[in-house]
Design an enzyme around this catalytic site. Sequence first.
Site, PDB file in Angstrom:
ATOM      1  CE  LYS A 196      56.180 -61.318  22.370  1.00 55.59           C
ATOM      2  NZ  LYS A 196      55.184 -59.827  22.078  1.00 55.59           N
TER       3      LYS A 196
HETATM    4  C1  LIG Z   1      54.987 -58.718  20.808  1.00 59.18           C
HETATM    5  C2  LIG Z   1      55.954 -57.653  19.844  1.00 59.18           C
HETATM    6  C3  LIG Z   1      55.034 -56.420  19.834  1.00 59.18           C
HETATM    7  C4  LIG Z   1      53.951 -56.414  20.110  1.00 59.18           C
HETATM    8  O1  LIG Z   1      53.131 -56.290  21.209  1.00 59.18           O
HETATM    9  P1  LIG Z   1      51.649 -57.102  21.839  1.00 59.18           P
HETATM   10  O2  LIG Z   1      51.620 -56.980  23.210  1.00 59.18           O
HETATM   11  O3  LIG Z   1      51.323 -58.259  21.279  1.00 59.18           O
HETATM   12  O4  LIG Z   1      50.845 -55.180  20.711  1.00 59.18           O
HETATM   13  C5  LIG Z   1      55.520 -55.748  19.148  1.00 59.18           C
HETATM   14  N1  LIG Z   1      57.504 -56.210  18.811  1.00 59.18           N
HETATM   15  C6  LIG Z   1      57.372 -57.281  19.323  1.00 59.18           C
HETATM   16  C7  LIG Z   1      58.829 -57.475  18.951  1.00 59.18           C
HETATM   17  C8  LIG Z   1      56.835 -57.925  20.045  1.00 59.18           C
HETATM   18  O5  LIG Z   1      58.149 -59.388  20.039  1.00 59.18           O
END
Ligand SMILES: *Cc1c(COP(=O)(O)O)cnc(C)c1O
Length: 396
Positions: A196
């Site tokens: 991210k």
């Molecule tokens: C990455 C992600 C999550 C979950 O995040 P984590 O930190 O990996 O638990 C939830 N929703 C979306 C759309 C994501 O891309």
Amino acid sequence: MNNNVVIPYGKQNITQEDIKKVIEALQSDYLTQGPRILQFEQEFAKYIGCEYAVAVSNGTAALHLCTLALGVKEGDKVITTPITFAASANCVRYCGGEVVFSDIDSETYLIDIEKIKSLLDASPKGTYKGIIPVDFAGRAVNLEELKKLAKEYDLWIIEDACHAPGGYFIDKNGIQQNCGNGNFADLAIFSFHPVKHIACGEGGMITTNNRALYEKLLVLRSHGITKQSDVFTNSIELAGGREEYPGWYMEMQTLGFNYRLTDFQAALGSSQLKRADQGLLKRRQIASKYYNSFIEKEYILGQSGVVEGHAYHLYIIEVENRLGLYNYLKDHNIYAQIHYIPCHLMPYYKEIGWKEGDMSNSEQYYRHCISLPMFPSLKDEEQDYVIAKIYEFFES
Ligand SMILES: *Cc1c(COP(=O)(O)O)cnc(C)c1O
């Protein structure tokens, strides 16, 4: 181009300054729940333009706390998109709620607000409790429109903005509305997983403008325990005090979890946040180059495109021979990825009753989509190489 270098679809960017900040945190008095948590929360809230932010251990925990804070319970129906990471839907199941998928718009890849309206109109008011829209790939959902609908049907909104820190849409008065700013959604969530925009290793954030929800989240994040004496319900005597509650006293008033972020992860998050705008600018430049490289190619059936306010977590193209392209790129050390296998076709959700054919736009999208390398440290020559390999696959 060094042909041994693997180019992933997404990647973190850690600087010497980031490392220095983490070491400082490790050498401080706090490893968890120290001053860096609150600092990161305040900086993040400022960046997004919301009132309150709550740092948590990951994005999935953030989603779970949101459904808990909003009181999702057994049988509650909640609407979300099938084109998302499973966690967006799973958080409803954690509380025993029922996930109702609603199809995407084939142009934007976002949940189609018209389709949500049809769904809502088809049942008596009160059937649905909430909506979880996803700013998929970094493109902002028009929450002003969605909020109108939510208000009419008395639904809450959890905005899954994991892909979109720094993303925005322009409202009908011409004002920029940042993803997660809390002006329309009750709660919004972010993830700090390394792929991210901002990396903490693991990490997440909930943002809101609702003070009551904010306070609930703080308690739920840490076992449901409060140390605030003005909300204690046991008597001072039972607590072991005389005139006042003793210094050690705390109360567990609700069933919470340990979803805390550590101080050294917050240090990394704060340091990364300083470069967020710079990273976003680079992501937009990369998107623009992909767009211009593909716009005249008839084998590119669709692409993320150049869209104002898009935060470009992903750059997606749609092609006919997707498997062939995926394998060809992989043979050339380019690790493209598919986002996402539609949630409703996951065996877990099929078992609950969803099946192929239920979400035709999402299924059609899934047959063609592929996410190309998109991260701020992607070099110009690397992107040129990716584009050249795509041309080569289709044109030779
Ligand atoms: C990455 C992600 C999550 C979950 O995040 P984590 O930190 O990996 O638990 C939830 N929703 C979306 C759309 C994501 O891309």
